[in-house]
Scaffold this active site. Sequence first.
Site: not given
Ligand code: PXP
Length: 395
Positions: A162, A165, A173, A198, A200, A204, A225, A256, A306, A346
């Site tokens: 994912n 981040h 910035r 994701h 959103r 964000r 996502e 999430t 998941e 997660h």
């Molecule tokens: N799975 C889902 C459904 C999520 O919402 C997230 C967070 O965006 C993740 C996995 C990944 O989680 P983490 O960033 O804590 O590894």
Amino acid sequence: MTVHLINQTTQERLHIQQKLLQERCDSLLNLLDISGHDVSIVLLDDAGIARYNSKFRHKKGPTNVLSFPATDLYEELPKELASSQLGDILISVETARREAEKKSCSLHQRISELIIHGLLHLLGYDHEQSTREALIMWEKEQVLIKQLTNSRSKTMPHLAINVDHVATVRQARGTTEPDPVHAAAICELAGAEGIVIHLREDRRHIQDRDVYLLRKTVKTKLNLEMAAAKEIIDIALDVKPDMITLVPEKRQELTTEGGLDVVANEKKIKKTINKMSKAGIPVSIFIDPDPTQIKASLEVGATFVELHTGRYCDARNGEEQNKEFRLIERSAELAFESGLLVNAGHGLDYRTTSQIAALPTIDELSIGHAIITRAVYVGLDQAVREMRDCILMAG
Ligand code: PXP
């Protein structure tokens, strides 16, 4: 030696993964080093096994396992043929399921134990002869159970990364760097087998531009996502990612927070899945490891679930973590047995991933924060490779 696995259960709810059991039987036969023989394993329900129990052992009611050596059954067969037959093992899946629940293990684990028990009987072990014989058989069973667990030559789960981040840092910035599109390419070159983003509703981190570009650049698999919200559904239908994962979304949350309540949102989720199905997009639902949510996910037509690993990762001590792990283990098995493909994610990091990756029923792990955080110190390429090692080590 050949194992003939015959499923004669009449009830659909006794979901059996024949392929998984067949693989385990094959491993067992290798472990026992028996070749040139045939064995049949017949899976029954309670009523089915009760009939054999009554007919051959004059006992009332069902039992868990019965074995019939070929010497008893094939007396009339020509010698050469009879000598290749080891015998038949009959197992009640209903009783096995009750025993699995009591032992807090999975159904397939319990069936595997019963197959081991039956096989040892066919090979001449007999716990009913004496206490000594019982001990010898028990010890052999324990060794085989352990060897079988260790020998599971499962394919390891895929690592889907994912990259939200990366976009979070960019948005902080309001510039164009770092770019999640570049990050995704580095992840793939380092061995990621999928990219997760994701989109959103509040945008964000990931932006629409990222989604459209990643659709063009991701070479592995793009998993979008999203909440089951009209605006995002329309984008998904336009972009056509390789799959989508439905998640709950609250504006105030940092990430999430919990799994989607499929029971409470059944109508909306079903409608979304129907739209995605028509467009050929498989749907995963992010849920807590909870049998009710698994059943509901199956009913609304999901392809994947998941399983939320957050509570396992956040556990404050070993006991709590073990409890959460068992919950994930059983849920993964239940979902898999029901015919769903199982992903997990997660909160997974370099300490917690291996144990989840070792579960034989998990297809893919979705990991973001831990990898992107480590990348700040060691670089993204190395952070991805280290996480891949955590997964591979679990095998
Ligand atoms: N799975 C889902 C459904 C999520 O919402 C997230 C967070 O965006 C993740 C996995 C990944 O989680 P983490 O960033 O804590 O590894």
